[in-house]
Design an enzyme around this catalytic site. Structure first.
Site, PDB file in Angstrom:
ATOM      1  N   LYS A 119      -2.465  18.763 -17.384  1.00 27.99           N
ATOM      2  CA  LYS A 119      -2.753  19.920 -18.249  1.00 27.99           C
ATOM      3  C   LYS A 119      -1.652  20.085 -19.301  1.00 27.99           C
ATOM      4  O   LYS A 119      -1.930  20.311 -20.481  1.00 27.99           O
ATOM      5  CB  LYS A 119      -2.872  21.194 -17.398  1.00 27.99           C
ATOM      6  CG  LYS A 119      -4.164  21.238 -16.594  1.00 27.99           C
ATOM      7  CD  LYS A 119      -4.159  22.320 -15.529  1.00 27.99           C
ATOM      8  CE  LYS A 119      -5.408  22.219 -14.670  1.00 27.99           C
ATOM      9  NZ  LYS A 119      -5.408  23.156 -13.544  1.00 27.99           N
ATOM     10  N   GLN A 173      -1.393  27.478 -10.995  1.00 28.00           N
ATOM     11  CA  GLN A 173      -2.131  26.427 -10.283  1.00 28.00           C
ATOM     12  C   GLN A 173      -2.402  26.858  -8.839  1.00 28.00           C
ATOM     13  O   GLN A 173      -1.481  27.261  -8.127  1.00 28.00           O
ATOM     14  CB  GLN A 173      -1.329  25.119 -10.323  1.00 28.00           C
ATOM     15  CG  GLN A 173      -2.043  23.930  -9.733  1.00 28.00           C
ATOM     16  CD  GLN A 173      -3.292  23.516 -10.526  1.00 28.00           C
ATOM     17  OE1 GLN A 173      -3.275  23.483 -11.745  1.00 28.00           O
ATOM     18  NE2 GLN A 173      -4.368  23.213  -9.823  1.00 28.00           N
ATOM     19  N   ASP A 205      -7.843  30.863 -17.321  1.00 30.30           N
ATOM     20  CA  ASP A 205      -8.642  30.349 -16.206  1.00 30.30           C
ATOM     21  C   ASP A 205      -9.900  31.187 -15.992  1.00 30.30           C
ATOM     22  O   ASP A 205     -10.816  30.765 -15.285  1.00 30.30           O
ATOM     23  CB  ASP A 205      -7.808  30.408 -14.904  1.00 30.30           C
ATOM     24  CG  ASP A 205      -7.371  29.020 -14.464  1.00 30.30           C
ATOM     25  OD1 ASP A 205      -7.976  28.031 -14.903  1.00 30.30           O
ATOM     26  OD2 ASP A 205      -6.411  28.939 -13.660  1.00 30.30           O
TER      27      ASP A 205
END
Ligand code: NAD
Length: 302
Positions: free
Chosen positions: A56, A100, A123
């Protein structure tokens, strides 16, 4: 009815999306002097998470973003993690914050998700953004990256308006199944959500035009589950062990019997190389969108 047979190459489409993000980022910087900023936080050293986080951050660099990565020790307290998030919430150079998952057991995932500022929640997990998606208020929310990537694939082949088509989403998780169902509904599909307690699943898929599978069961969806001409999107990622010349190897396979599904379906995504690359591309698209909102600049559509 959907016609024409095709393997959907997520890698090619993701590359196309990234290339558009690169040029839109250049325009944004030239015209507003705002550089999209993405911060990725990792707690601990889960080997799979380390790979995801590195990819990412790398992709953010490729897009021309300001990219930072914070790796906190696995024994960090919840308050330490929250303080990190709060600092990033206040940082004007950061437009997207991603923590994460999974987190170590002693850290409450819900608290962490709710601490990320909703306007930086690239997200799409913050309850405020989840609620907006449920209301169909797509222009002011962040859509979770995997379902957003799936929807982009569907739109590229079937168009924006899916009126008259039936869709089934197999799996009801908060990160894939539920948001996926909302997106399909928003595109005028008639949507069924199936899960582990659903009876006669194959009977439902056989009458359905769009089948999205997000379960985590290797090759659960068989050839004869698929309606002729359907579109099949395989979100599942299963690591299976194989043996080559006596050596143990790992291979990734999806939730769909890909070769079998191709016989009946018009479109099928492979695993790997289908939905996976789209997820990272859509994280970049969400970060760019966030920076555009911050700068009062038109959000590009991919
Ligand atoms: P999850 O475990 O949270 O949810 C799985 C869902 O599948 C549950 O809702 C459960 O009810 C349903 N289910 C389980 N067994 C079933 C059965 N026999 N029949 C019907 N439904 C059943 O998983 P998730 O986070 O939604 O992920 C699903 C899969 O997608 C996993 O393989 C995951 O690795 C993969 N995934 C891929 C990406 C990507 O970028 N490609 C992103 C996220 C998840």
């Amino acid at each position: 009815m959907i016609t024409k047979k095709k393997r959907i190459d997520g890698q090619v489409i993701a590359r196309d999306v990234i290339s558009s993000i690169q040029s839109e980022t250049k325009k944004l910087i030239q015209e507003t002097h705002v550089t999209p900023g993405l911060a990725v936080i990792l707690v601990g050293e889960n080997p799979a998470s380390l790979i995801y986080v590195a990819s990412k951050s790398q992709k953010a660099n490729d897009c021309g973003f300001h990219s930072i990565q914070r790796t906190l020790p696995a024994d960090s307290t919840e308050e330490e993690v929250l303080n990190h998030i709060r600092k990033l919430n206040d940082d004007q150079t950061i437009h997207g914050i991603l923590v994460q998952l999974p987190l170590p057991d002693h850290i409450n995932e819900k608290t962490v998700i709710q601490t990320v500022a909703a306007e930086k929640d690239v997200d799409g997990f913050h309850p405020l953004n989840v609620g907006k998606l449920g209301r169909g208020d797509l222009s002011s929310t962040f859509i979770p990256c995997t379902p957003a990537g799936v929807m982009l694939l569907i739109r590229r082949f079937l168009g924006d308006d899916l009126s008259g088509l039936n869709a089934i989403v197999i799996g009801r998780s908060n990160i894939v199944g539920k948001p996926m169902a909302h997106l399909l509904l928003n595109a005028n599909c008639t949507v069924t959500i199936a899960h582990s307690q659903t009876n006669n699943l194959s009977k439902l898929t056989r009458i359905t035009d769009i089948v999205v599978v997000a379960v985590g069961q290797p090759q659960m969806v068989k050839r004869d589950w698929i309606k002729p001409g359907a579109m099949v999107i395989d979100v599942g990622i299963n690591r299976i062990v194989t043996s080559e010349h006596g050596e143990r190897k790992f291979r990734l396979i999806g939730d769909v019997d890909y070769e079998g599904a191709l016989v009946n379906a018009a479109y099928v995504t492979p695993v790997p190389g289908g939905v996976g690359p789209m997820t990272v591309a859509l994280l970049m698209a969400n970060t760019l969108a966030s920076a555009c909102r911050f700068a009062g600049y038109k959000i590009p559509k991919f």
